[in-house]
Scaffold this active site. Structure first.
Site, mmCIF file in Angstrom:
data_model
loop_
_atom_site.group_PDB
_atom_site.id
_atom_site.type_symbol
_atom_site.label_atom_id
_atom_site.label_comp_id
_atom_site.label_asym_id
_atom_site.label_seq_id
_atom_site.Cartn_x
_atom_site.Cartn_y
_atom_site.Cartn_z
ATOM 1 N N SER A 96 42.113 -100.622 9.661
ATOM 2 C CA SER A 96 41.995 -100.134 8.284
ATOM 3 C C SER A 96 42.492 -101.145 7.257
ATOM 4 O O SER A 96 43.622 -101.642 7.346
ATOM 5 C CB SER A 96 42.814 -98.846 8.162
ATOM 6 O OG SER A 96 43.105 -98.582 6.802
ATOM 7 N N GLU B 215 31.399 -103.138 3.191
ATOM 8 C CA GLU B 215 31.012 -102.106 2.220
ATOM 9 C C GLU B 215 30.298 -102.742 1.034
ATOM 10 O O GLU B 215 30.573 -103.888 0.666
ATOM 11 C CB GLU B 215 32.249 -101.306 1.779
ATOM 12 C CG GLU B 215 33.297 -102.113 1.058
ATOM 13 C CD GLU B 215 34.643 -101.399 0.960
ATOM 14 O OE1 GLU B 215 35.173 -100.987 2.010
ATOM 15 O OE2 GLU B 215 35.173 -101.260 -0.154
ATOM 16 N N SER C 279 38.505 -96.928 -2.217
ATOM 17 C CA SER C 279 37.487 -95.997 -2.723
ATOM 18 C C SER C 279 38.080 -94.751 -3.366
ATOM 19 O O SER C 279 37.413 -94.073 -4.149
ATOM 20 C CB SER C 279 36.584 -95.570 -1.577
ATOM 21 O OG SER C 279 35.986 -96.695 -1.004
ATOM 22 N N HIS D 75 30.425 -92.748 3.150
ATOM 23 C CA HIS D 75 31.762 -92.358 2.700
ATOM 24 C C HIS D 75 31.664 -91.336 1.572
ATOM 25 O O HIS D 75 30.745 -91.397 0.749
ATOM 26 C CB HIS D 75 32.508 -93.609 2.222
ATOM 27 C CG HIS D 75 33.994 -93.487 2.315
ATOM 28 N ND1 HIS D 75 34.630 -92.475 2.975
ATOM 29 C CD2 HIS D 75 34.992 -94.289 1.833
ATOM 30 C CE1 HIS D 75 35.942 -92.641 2.902
ATOM 31 N NE2 HIS D 75 36.186 -93.727 2.201
HETATM 32 C C1 SPV Z 1 40.428 -97.919 4.976
HETATM 33 O O1 SPV Z 1 40.948 -97.330 5.909
HETATM 34 O O2 SPV Z 1 40.925 -98.908 4.443
HETATM 35 C C2 SPV Z 1 39.165 -97.439 4.437
HETATM 36 C C3 SPV Z 1 38.856 -96.047 4.526
HETATM 37 O O3 SPV Z 1 38.456 -98.209 3.869
HETATM 38 S S1 SPV Z 1 39.290 -95.360 3.033
HETATM 39 O O4 SPV Z 1 40.623 -95.716 2.715
HETATM 40 O O5 SPV Z 1 39.105 -93.941 3.233
HETATM 41 O O6 SPV Z 1 38.373 -95.872 2.012
HETATM 42 MG MG MG Z 2 39.261 -99.955 3.443
#
Ligand code: SPV
Ligand code: MG
Length: 567
Positions: free
Chosen positions: A52, A120, A129, A196
């Site tokens: 992540s 992305e 996001s 997403h």
């Molecule tokens: C991350 O885990 O960094 C992601 C998922 O991109 S989110 O944070 O939900 O966008």
């Molecule tokens: Mg991310």
């Protein structure tokens, strides 16, 4: 056993990730953000890791805005790939630049064993996001398709996966745009689409999945619509669910609570039982593997070495001075006898020292040593004490009586012996007429300097309690109470000890019985002869003289070097 259709760990990480994306089961990935969490994800049973961007930047203490450089992220991934053999799908944000950055990223990820990357369709530098998603500009579709193609063209492993993440719903561009983009990315070569959403209900994800109609694997991140039953995703034909940030959040809550508690209470006592033990951390770091490798690869001079000191006795003949302490704590030249021994071991880089206490073990100074206690010391002998420390034989092990003072070369020469077993025998100590047998050693040859360089072997030791079968004539000297056991031979020593433990008279057995049992079992025990240069402390006379001996060993100029003497 692997579930049907599931690739076992022997398959490459890229194949396993690809199989997960393409399987018709609902699969799950768990976030990890460093080596430790990657290990924890594997142990929990997950089949893959989500690297992540949010969690990795958070553990660095920076924002999810590409503040950590991509090479810092890739370095962290290397730790994660080392700590866990699971496939890792990196959250590669926007690919950290244009098509050319994506090409280089893919090559570097492959080199570090990463199974795939998700990119992305936003612009570099991105923002998470869930922070003001509508305000974030999306990438041009064609430009983003170019990145996907460039990535696919530069991978050398055909199973490396590129997942294209569609941000159109987050940015408020609507369902049609999201579907249009997903289809373009699929055609550009994406191995899966991550769709997403930041809604608290899965509605737009489910609509998207319905419209998408299985054109390719769909990946989702239900951080915001977390209350949706997982079966809903299964029925919607989703390929993979990413639990995207739950370990960094769990770790954060735990760290906040523990830091607060310790700060407020100024003690550890309230937290100790509620946190992972230090041993659990060692286990997660695979510390045992290191110890095992050390005994295989380190040279004898630097390998793990240990010492076991037998110190359970009060000391027959020393009752007058041992009312409140065991013999090893008697002061000799300003410090306890045991301290002299511990310092001698440390000088030879033997830092893993186990002392087996018994009588007044509570009075033993435990600094720099591990104390184990033979609770039965009053009814048992030396071997029962040694058995209490059998788990402490690590690497090359010296077993020593606790009441010894010696010149430092004696221990050095002993540990440098290349024989599996080696003992030190003092050839200057012949038995006096009528003297009770105390560790007299029978050897294959008498001490003879003309034989220098030729090995001499122990044939048996006779003590008050033990006799060496069939020994006639005069012994060649006295066993000093030092035995060195090298490497793998310690397992044979353990086995011999375990065999003796089966005997009814085990509680009466002494170290001489162990040496004799080793000889009887066909082991070759090398003899290092010395001619004096050591003292045992067996009675008040020895005790008085030991001070002179110890002073004579102290360095010139130190306060301890007052008088000569020595043996
Ligand atoms: C991350 O885990 O960094 C992601 C998922 O991109 S989110 O944070 O939900 O966008
Ligand atoms: Mg991310």
């Amino acid at each position: 056993m692997n579930a049907p259709g599931q690739l076992p760990a022997g398959f490459s990480r890229t194949m396993r990730l690809r199989e997960m994306l393409q399987s018709n089961r609902l699969e799950f990935m768990m976030e990890a953000h460093n080596g430790l969490s990657a290990r924890i994800v594997k142990e929990a049973g997950f089949k893959a890791i989500w690297g992540s961007g949010l969690a990795i930047s958070a553990q660095f203490g920076v924002r999810d805005n590409n503040e950590a450089s991509w090479t810092q992220v890739v370095d962290m991934l290397e730790f994660m790939a080392d700590a866990s053999d699971l496939p890792i799908l990196l959250d590669g944000d926007t690919g950290y630049g244009n098509f050319n950055n994506v090409r280089r990223l893919v090559r570097k990820l492959e080199q570090r064993g990463i199974a795939g990357v998700c990119i992305e369709d936003k612009q570099f530098p991105k923002t998470n996001s869930f922070i003001n998603g509508e305000a974030q500009p999306l990438a041009d579709i064609d430009e983003f398709c170019g990145k996907i193609k460039a990535g696919k063209d530069s991978q050398s492993d055909p199973n490396f996966s590129i997942v294209a993440r569609v941000e159109a719903l987050i940015a408020g561009w609507g369902m049609e745009e999201a579907l249009r983009r997903a289809e373009a990315y699929r055609r550009a070569g994406a191995d899966a689409i991550l769709i997403h959403s930041k809604l608290s209900k899965p509605d737009e994800i489910l609509t998207f999945a319905r419209e998408w109609a299985g054109r390719g694997p769909l990946v989702i991140v239900p951080t915001k619509y977390y209350s949706t039953p997982t079966d809903v995703f299964r029925q919607a034909g989703i390929s993979t669910v990413i639990w995207a940030n739950h370990l960094i959040r769990g770790a954060t809550s735990a760290m906040q609570a523990i830091a607060k508690e310790i700060h407020e209470s100024e003690t550890l006592v309230n937290v100790e039982d509620r946190i992972a033990t230090v041993n659990e951390i060692f286990r997660l770091q695979d510390a045992d593997e290191y110890s095992a490798a050390e005994s295989v690869y380190l040279s004898a001079s630097s390998a793990a070495r240990s010492a076991v000191v037998l110190a359970a006795s009060r000391g027959a003949g020393l009752e007058a001075v041992t009312a409140d302490r065991p013999k090893v704590m008697l002061p000799i030249a300003g410090k306890p006898l045991l301290r002299h021994l511990v310092e001698a071991f440390k000088k030879e880089h033997i830092n893993d020292i186990t002392v087996v206490g018994g009588y007044r073990a509570d009075a033993i100074d435990t600094s720099g040593i591990r104390l184990v206690v033979n609770e039965q010391h009053a009814q048992t002998g030396e071997l029962a004490s040694l058995a209490c420390a059998a788990e402490s034989f690590i690497g090359d092990t010296v077993i020593s009586y606790g009441d010894l003072l010696f010149r430092s070369y004696i221990l050095r020469d002993l540990v440098e012996s290349d024989s599996d077993f080696c003992v030190v025998v003092d050839s200057s100590q012949a038995p006096h007429a009528g003297e009770a047998a105390t560790d007299f050693a029978y050897c294959s040859a008498a001490d003879d300097r003309a034989l220098f360089g030729r090995k001499v072997w122990l044939e048996g030791v006779v003590s008050t309690a033990s006799s060496a079968a069939g020994k006639a004539g005069s012994p060649q000297g006295r066993w000093m109470g030092l035995l060195n056991v090298r490497g793998a031979a310690r397992e044979r020593l353990r086995a011999t000890l375990a065999r003796l433990q089966q005997r009814d008279d085990f509680n009466t057995l002494d170290m001489a019985a162990l040496l004799n049992a080793l000889v009887d079992a066909g082991e070759r025990i090398e003899v290092h002869y010395v001619h004096g240069h050591w003292r045992g402390v067996n009675d008040l006379d020895d005790f008085r003289r030991a001070g002179d001996f110890a002073h004579a060993q102290a360095p010139y100029g130190s306060s301890g070097a007052t008088s000569g003497g020595g043996a």
